[in-house]
Design a protein around this motif. Structure first.
Motif: not given
Length: 127
Positions: A27-34, A56-62, A92-96
């Protein structure tokens, strides 16, 4: 005695797949700036499912174009990553993404404006 091989084969086919036979899941968790974890350690040639979660509180990407380009994936997983080597998630989204990584050390970051500068970076180590 000649039915013994058939009985063994029938038993083998009826045994469910065990957890050891499934791809590992990280599991890779994206939070605000980490990212958590900020350093991924994977095994070359062994299938793994990367489970991305945006807390996080908004969109993020890996974003890890070299890592994803080197990995072996089927068409569905390759489509989730896209041509830029990026998994994008809204709040709030997730993907595998299931893949077989290739040995090497790769950089990862969030491509949203300013997120990398605020610390949303990391590395993937595949040995």
């Amino acid at each position: 005695m000649r039915f013994l091989p058939l009985a063994i084969a029938a038993f083998a086919l009826s045994v469910p797949v065990t957890a050891a036979e499934l791809p590992a899941k990280v599991t890779v968790t994206m939070e605000n700036f980490s990212y958590t974890p900020a350093a991924l350690r994977l095994h070359s040639g062994h299938a793994v499912t990367l489970h991305f979660v945006n807390d996080g509180s908004g969109g993020h990407d890996f974003t890890a174009p070299a890592f994803f380009a080197a990995a072996t994936m089927d068409a569905a997983n390759r489509a989730r990553v896209g041509p830029k080597g990026r998994v994008s998630l809204g709040k709030g989204e997730s993907a595998d993404v299931t893949l077989i990584p290739k040995a090497g050390t790769y950089k990862m970051h969030c491509s949203h404006f300013g997120h990398s500068a605020l610390g949303m970076t990391g590395e993937i180590i595949v040995d």
